[in-house]
Design an enzyme around this catalytic site. Sequence first.
Site, PDB file in Angstrom:
ATOM      1  N   ARG A  67       0.810  -1.217   0.000  1.00 49.39           N
ATOM      2  CA  ARG A  67       0.000   0.000   0.000  1.00 49.39           C
ATOM      3  C   ARG A  67       0.843   1.266   0.000  1.00 49.39           C
ATOM      4  O   ARG A  67       0.305   2.360  -0.131  1.00 49.39           O
ATOM      5  CB  ARG A  67      -0.936   0.015   1.206  1.00 49.39           C
ATOM      6  CG  ARG A  67      -1.970  -1.099   1.150  1.00 49.39           C
ATOM      7  CD  ARG A  67      -3.068  -0.859   2.145  1.00 49.39           C
ATOM      8  NE  ARG A  67      -4.087  -1.886   2.074  1.00 49.39           N
ATOM      9  CZ  ARG A  67      -5.335  -1.726   2.467  1.00 49.39           C
ATOM     10  NH1 ARG A  67      -5.715  -0.572   2.947  1.00 49.39           N
ATOM     11  NH2 ARG A  67      -6.198  -2.709   2.394  1.00 49.39           N
ATOM     12  N   ARG A 102     -22.317  -1.774   0.817  1.00 49.40           N
ATOM     13  CA  ARG A 102     -21.983  -3.162   1.128  1.00 49.40           C
ATOM     14  C   ARG A 102     -22.667  -3.602   2.425  1.00 49.40           C
ATOM     15  O   ARG A 102     -22.756  -2.837   3.387  1.00 49.40           O
ATOM     16  CB  ARG A 102     -20.477  -3.328   1.337  1.00 49.40           C
ATOM     17  CG  ARG A 102     -19.628  -3.385   0.104  1.00 49.40           C
ATOM     18  CD  ARG A 102     -18.182  -3.512   0.545  1.00 49.40           C
ATOM     19  NE  ARG A 102     -17.253  -3.513  -0.558  1.00 49.40           N
ATOM     20  CZ  ARG A 102     -15.941  -3.383  -0.417  1.00 49.40           C
ATOM     21  NH1 ARG A 102     -15.432  -3.226   0.804  1.00 49.40           N
ATOM     22  NH2 ARG A 102     -15.149  -3.398  -1.463  1.00 49.40           N
TER      23      ARG A 102
END
Length: 234
Positions: free
Chosen positions: A109, A143
């Site tokens: 990341r 979600r």
Amino acid sequence: VMYRFASRQISTSSRTYATKFAKPERIVLFGAPGAGKGTQAEKIVRDYDLPAFSTGDYLRKAVREGTPLGEKVGALMKSGAMIDDATMSAVVKEMLGNTESFLLDGYPRNASQAKELEKVCGITQAIFLDVPTSVLVERITNRRVHPGSGRVYHLTYNPPKEEGKDDETGEPLVQRDDDKEETLLARLNSYEQMTKPLIEHYKNLGVLHIIPSPTSHEGYVDIQKLLDAKLARE
């Protein structure tokens, strides 16, 4: 972790994988939370027979099981903070083992993590999924998850048969803390700051491919072109 087996054999000290690539292929797939890394990884695994490793899936499993790592990660997720490099480096080394060819989803990341990964193995392709922020927010805040199984629903694209309930068990669905808008925006801001040097790192190595991905289908069309071209050169 998903595995697929097909044409050419690539051996490691512990496992033998099959892959369509004649030479070891080590692909990093990265993008902001909600960029569709998991969806694209499934398609690549299906079409190119690479073993795929997801740091997100691995860490969420640890959180559900309440392991020491899971407790640490869970606290970071609730606050919207990123997981520290030392923790992630240890997780990835454990996941990859001696695997020669792989698709790595969700790591590295930042540039520091990328440099640590280079000590383990050289990356052959770094694929960045470029998705507009408005699309990311819509994808993630809608979600819903079944905690017991990890099944994921989307209120627009993949809704449960009965509102708020898991299709198989009828148990309640929940919104993960890191999927709530306030936490999400903090995560996206952190991710953007960390990703700029990461993009430059892979650009300097000559392995970066930026894939515009406003929808998963549009993104995968370009991914296929990229990987098919690599196969054609072997």
